[in-house]
Design an enzyme around this catalytic site. Structure first.
Site, PDB file in Angstrom:
ATOM      1  N   GLN A 196     -13.502 -65.334   3.600  1.00  0.00           N
ATOM      2  CA  GLN A 196     -13.666 -64.580   2.355  1.00  0.00           C
ATOM      3  C   GLN A 196     -14.476 -63.308   2.570  1.00  0.00           C
ATOM      4  O   GLN A 196     -15.587 -63.357   3.101  1.00  0.00           O
ATOM      5  CB  GLN A 196     -14.356 -65.425   1.289  1.00  0.00           C
ATOM      6  N   CYS A 221     -18.112 -63.113  -7.498  1.00  0.00           N
ATOM      7  CA  CYS A 221     -19.547 -63.316  -7.296  1.00  0.00           C
ATOM      8  C   CYS A 221     -20.344 -62.547  -8.361  1.00  0.00           C
ATOM      9  O   CYS A 221     -20.171 -61.340  -8.532  1.00  0.00           O
ATOM     10  CB  CYS A 221     -19.940 -62.850  -5.900  1.00  0.00           C
ATOM     11  N   GLY A 261     -14.066 -75.246 -10.848  1.00  0.00           N
ATOM     12  CA  GLY A 261     -15.244 -75.346 -11.710  1.00  0.00           C
ATOM     13  C   GLY A 261     -15.503 -76.761 -12.191  1.00  0.00           C
ATOM     14  O   GLY A 261     -14.636 -77.382 -12.817  1.00  0.00           O
ATOM     15  N   GLY A 280     -16.509 -77.202  -5.129  1.00  0.00           N
ATOM     16  CA  GLY A 280     -17.686 -76.667  -4.447  1.00  0.00           C
ATOM     17  C   GLY A 280     -18.840 -77.647  -4.478  1.00  0.00           C
ATOM     18  O   GLY A 280     -18.989 -78.505  -3.611  1.00  0.00           O
TER      19      GLY A 280
HETATM   20  C1  FMN Z   1     -25.180 -71.183  -4.515  1.00  0.00           C
HETATM   21  C2  FMN Z   1     -23.762 -70.773  -4.721  1.00  0.00           C
HETATM   22  C3  FMN Z   1     -23.166 -69.901  -3.822  1.00  0.00           C
HETATM   23  C4  FMN Z   1     -21.831 -69.498  -4.006  1.00  0.00           C
HETATM   24  N1  FMN Z   1     -21.263 -68.668  -3.091  1.00  0.00           N
HETATM   25  C5  FMN Z   1     -19.968 -68.270  -3.272  1.00  0.00           C
HETATM   26  C6  FMN Z   1     -19.326 -67.420  -2.335  1.00  0.00           C
HETATM   27  O1  FMN Z   1     -19.875 -67.069  -1.277  1.00  0.00           O
HETATM   28  N2  FMN Z   1     -18.072 -67.016  -2.616  1.00  0.00           N
HETATM   29  C7  FMN Z   1     -17.410 -67.422  -3.747  1.00  0.00           C
HETATM   30  O2  FMN Z   1     -16.268 -67.021  -3.972  1.00  0.00           O
HETATM   31  N3  FMN Z   1     -17.986 -68.245  -4.623  1.00  0.00           N
HETATM   32  C8  FMN Z   1     -19.229 -68.692  -4.413  1.00  0.00           C
HETATM   33  N4  FMN Z   1     -19.798 -69.559  -5.290  1.00  0.00           N
HETATM   34  C9  FMN Z   1     -18.987 -70.089  -6.390  1.00  0.00           C
HETATM   35  C10 FMN Z   1     -18.256 -71.372  -5.946  1.00  0.00           C
HETATM   36  O3  FMN Z   1     -17.293 -71.099  -4.965  1.00  0.00           O
HETATM   37  C11 FMN Z   1     -17.573 -72.036  -7.138  1.00  0.00           C
HETATM   38  O4  FMN Z   1     -16.695 -71.115  -7.709  1.00  0.00           O
HETATM   39  C12 FMN Z   1     -18.563 -72.514  -8.180  1.00  0.00           C
HETATM   40  O5  FMN Z   1     -19.636 -73.213  -7.594  1.00  0.00           O
HETATM   41  C13 FMN Z   1     -17.882 -73.402  -9.218  1.00  0.00           C
HETATM   42  O6  FMN Z   1     -17.250 -74.491  -8.590  1.00  0.00           O
HETATM   43  P1  FMN Z   1     -17.948 -75.953  -8.503  1.00  0.00           P
HETATM   44  O7  FMN Z   1     -18.310 -76.330  -9.912  1.00  0.00           O
HETATM   45  O8  FMN Z   1     -16.888 -76.846  -7.910  1.00  0.00           O
HETATM   46  O9  FMN Z   1     -19.150 -75.808  -7.645  1.00  0.00           O
HETATM   47  C14 FMN Z   1     -21.099 -69.984  -5.114  1.00  0.00           C
HETATM   48  C15 FMN Z   1     -21.706 -70.878  -5.991  1.00  0.00           C
HETATM   49  C16 FMN Z   1     -23.006 -71.289  -5.807  1.00  0.00           C
HETATM   50  C17 FMN Z   1     -23.610 -72.275  -6.763  1.00  0.00           C
END
Ligand code: FMN
Length: 373
Positions: free
Chosen positions: A72, A102, A221, A244
């Protein structure tokens, strides 16, 4: 089954990029449990990759087992993004992904990440330019076609726009498909939401409806269980699910979700029904933690591995707590403290060994910092 361009994935489940968490060691343990169709590196700076800075190279590290892998990129300059994509392909990317979601100031202040949701012509220009570069690089040995390009977006910047039906994501996804992306991942929150509240599945559904099957839409999400994944697929109509934070506590979630989706008829199954995978017992979770630590030492160094295990033990520890005869969960605070404060690999191994031998248990549990993300 989920296909991104000509890249056929084994499952429609993806490990999300989580900056500071989803490194090669973590991707490896998720893949070892099974069920991962595609995993992604954390966001990478194309400038860092091109300059060969140690941090960027560490973040982009991959190997043969870590496939297929998305790399990415974030940024706002189409030419630099194209050069970054070129670098990524030459260093093992199976997919190149553009970060358009982001919300962090460091990224948006430079017009990257979700700032692109406010400058759609620029977003399209980046995709066109990167797409052209990927075409120019020619077929990848795996698929015989150029490495596919994807984008990860949010619903829009302002929550009011979403609530009033003006979210840019349905139109943006179509625009990106026209410009060359082969799939889009939608995190069902706005930039203003950051990570607060719950995911807005109806927003993801609107994107699915809008692209009308031209490219796959991956929903993202708040998926922390097999039922959450089923809900995401059923309520949004998306083609794949990206997970994530749910994976940080349970890296075996992809295995469990994949089994569940097969069981409820949302994923293909081979042969007769198989029993639900048993939740890993204490020995398995400890082995997983140890393996994660060993891999971080192998792929990075002792300092990094100790730092990471200090801050991440609480996530794993949730699965190590046994139920006591009184129905309460056994506190394992002494074990968490021992790993959290370990300063050397031998102190980490000592804590793991002592816990396996039945020590470092008891006491009163304090609020768990693992809830912080
Ligand atoms: C600490 C943190 C760092 C993240 N870093 C990235 C990243 O580098 N690139 C990205 O596209 N999304 C990033 N995200 C977003 C996650 O990829 C994801 O979209 C988000 O956590 C929601 O999904 P989840 O509920 O399954 O965690 C980050 C989220 C968190 C909490």
């Amino acid at each position: 089954m989920l296909r991104i361009g000509d890249l056929q994935l084994r499952t429609n489940l993806l490990l999300a990029p989580i900056a500071g968490y989803c490194d090669l060691a973590f991707r490896t343990i998720c893949r070892e449990w099974g069920g991962v169709g595609l995993a992604c590196t954390d966001l990478l700076s194309p400038q860092g990759l091109l300059r060969g800075t140690a941090t960027s190279l560490d973040l982009a590290r991959t190997n043969d087992f870590d496939k297929p892998v998305g790399m990415q990129l974030y940024g706002s300059d189409p030419d630099i993004m194209a050069q970054g994509a070129h670098w990524a392909v030459e260093h093992g990317a199976s997919v190149v992904d553009i970060n358009m979601g982001c919300p962090v100031d460091k990224v948006t202040k430079k017009d990257g990440g979700s700032k692109l949701l406010t400058d759609l012509p620029r977003a399209a220009k980046i995709v066109e330019r990167v797409s052209r570069e990927l075409e120019r690089l020619g077929p990848s040995p795996t698929t015989g076609s150029p490495v596919p390009l994807t984008a990860k977006i949010r619903l829009c910047w302002h929550t009011a726009d979403f609530l009033e039906g003006r979210a840019c994501s349905p139109g943006l996804a179509c625009m990106l498909a026209d410009a060359g992306v082969k799939a889009v991942t939608v995190h069902g929150r706005t930039t203003e939401d950051k990570f607060a509240g719950t995911v807005r599945l109806e927003g993801i559904a609107r994107v699915v409806e809008s692209v009308a099957g031209r490219i796959p839409v991956i929903g993202n999400g708040d998926v922390r269980s097999p039922h959450d994944a089923e809900r995401m697929l059923r309520l949004t109509g998306c083609s794949g699910v990206m997970i994530g934070r749910g994976a940080l506590a349970t890296p075996w979630i992809f295995r469990d979700v994949w089994w569940h989706l097969g069981h409820v008829g949302l994923a293909p199954t081979d042969g007769p029904p198989t029993p639900r995978p048993a939740p890993p017992d204490e020995a398995h979770v400890l082995a997983c933690l140890r393996r994660f630590f060993d891999l971080m030492r192998e792929y990075r160094d002792d300092r990094y591995a100790v730092f990471q295990i200090n801050r991440r033990v609480s996530w794993f520890a949730r699965s190590l707590q046994r139920e006591l005869p009184n129905g309460k969960l056994e506190s394992i605070k002494p074990f968490k403290e021992a790993v959290r404060t370990a300063g050397t690999p031998s102190q980490v191994y000592d804590a793991l060994d002592r816990f396996a031998a039945g020590e470092l248990r008891g006491g009163v549990d304090s609020p768990d910092p693992a809830g912080a993300l």
